[in-house]
Design a protein around this motif. Structure first.
Motif, PDB file in Angstrom:
ATOM      1  N   VAL A 148      14.312   6.966 -14.976  1.00 16.12           N
ATOM      2  CA  VAL A 148      12.988   7.680 -14.405  1.00 16.12           C
ATOM      3  C   VAL A 148      13.235   7.345 -12.780  1.00 16.12           C
ATOM      4  N   HIS A 149      13.829   6.141 -12.453  1.00 17.07           N
ATOM      5  CA  HIS A 149      14.206   5.862 -11.246  1.00 17.07           C
ATOM      6  C   HIS A 149      15.234   6.702 -10.541  1.00 17.07           C
ATOM      7  N   THR A 150      16.277   6.983 -11.362  1.00 19.60           N
ATOM      8  CA  THR A 150      17.318   8.125 -11.029  1.00 19.60           C
ATOM      9  C   THR A 150      16.542   9.540 -10.796  1.00 19.60           C
ATOM     10  N   ALA A 151      15.886   9.908 -11.724  1.00 17.04           N
ATOM     11  CA  ALA A 151      15.169  11.057 -11.461  1.00 17.04           C
ATOM     12  C   ALA A 151      14.307  11.237 -10.240  1.00 17.04           C
ATOM     13  N   LEU A 152      13.550  10.116 -10.191  1.00 17.19           N
ATOM     14  CA  LEU A 152      12.752  10.221  -8.710  1.00 17.19           C
ATOM     15  C   LEU A 152      13.459  10.199  -7.488  1.00 17.19           C
ATOM     16  N   GLU A 198      12.245  -0.920  -7.415  1.00 22.12           N
ATOM     17  CA  GLU A 198      11.587  -0.351  -8.458  1.00 22.12           C
ATOM     18  C   GLU A 198      10.252   0.278  -7.859  1.00 22.12           C
ATOM     19  N   TRP A 199      10.201   0.255  -6.459  1.00 22.31           N
ATOM     20  CA  TRP A 199       8.901   0.659  -5.702  1.00 22.31           C
ATOM     21  C   TRP A 199       9.019   1.932  -4.990  1.00 22.31           C
ATOM     22  N   PHE A 200       8.397   2.959  -5.385  1.00 21.72           N
ATOM     23  CA  PHE A 200       8.458   4.229  -5.023  1.00 21.72           C
ATOM     24  C   PHE A 200       7.065   4.665  -4.067  1.00 21.72           C
ATOM     25  N   PRO A 220       0.778  -1.389  -0.016  1.00 20.94           N
ATOM     26  CA  PRO A 220       0.107   0.151   0.034  1.00 20.94           C
ATOM     27  C   PRO A 220       0.883   1.381  -0.059  1.00 20.94           C
ATOM     28  N   GLY A 221       0.520   2.185  -0.603  1.00 23.72           N
ATOM     29  CA  GLY A 221       0.928   3.627  -0.893  1.00 23.72           C
ATOM     30  C   GLY A 221       2.287   3.436  -1.671  1.00 23.72           C
ATOM     31  N   LEU A 222       2.529   2.483  -2.371  1.00 24.95           N
ATOM     32  CA  LEU A 222       3.737   2.471  -3.191  1.00 24.95           C
ATOM     33  C   LEU A 222       3.413   2.270  -4.890  1.00 24.95           C
TER      34      LEU A 222
END
Length: 137
Positions: free
Chosen positions: A83-87, A98-100, A32-34
């Motif tokens: 995209v992961h790097t930018a996040l 890969e979970w944000f 949840p929330g990811l």
């Protein structure tokens, strides 16, 4: 554009792919929330079958909440790693892999940072010192 510069650009710019690569994000009630942010050059259903290989009579637990092309205007591609790097650079919490811990708009906004203009800037940074050194010869 000179033939020399075009040749150098060709060394750094990926060729156009025949596939339709996508950046996607999905939710899973187990997390949840990811959001899981990923990349695929296949269809979303094919890719999700890899994440959830066990067939079940129940509805799949995931929900796709974002898909966007992973192609630059020139036909080259980028992956979810960009995209992961930018996040991460923006301080978006990344508990694992890969979970944000973010929303769809965060993925959209940071995905847009992987833009053709930034790509050309990186290429120019690599090529221009070489071009300048050749002019001195």
């Amino acid at each position: 554009m000179s033939a020399f510069i075009k040749c150098q650009l060709d060394n750094f710019v990926s060729s156009k792919t025949k596939s339709n690569p996508l950046i996607y994000a999905y939710t899973d009630p187990h997390y949840p929330g990811l959001l899981k942010v990923g990349f695929t050059a296949r269809s979303i259903p094919e890719r999700m079958a890899e994440h959830y290989p066990t067939k079940s009579p129940a509805k799949p637990p995931y929900k796709i909440v974002f898909t966007e092309s992973a192609m630059y205007e020139d036909g080259g591609t980028f992956t979810d790693h960009a995209v992961h790097t930018a996040l991460r650079k923006k301080g978006i919490p990344n508990p694992d892999g890969e979970w944000f811990k973010c929303g769809v708009e965060d993925v959209r906004a940071h995905g847009l940072q992987v833009s053709p203009a930034r790509r050309m800037g990186k290429i120019a940074t690599r090529i221009l010192p070489y071009v300048r050194s050749k002019k001195r010869l």
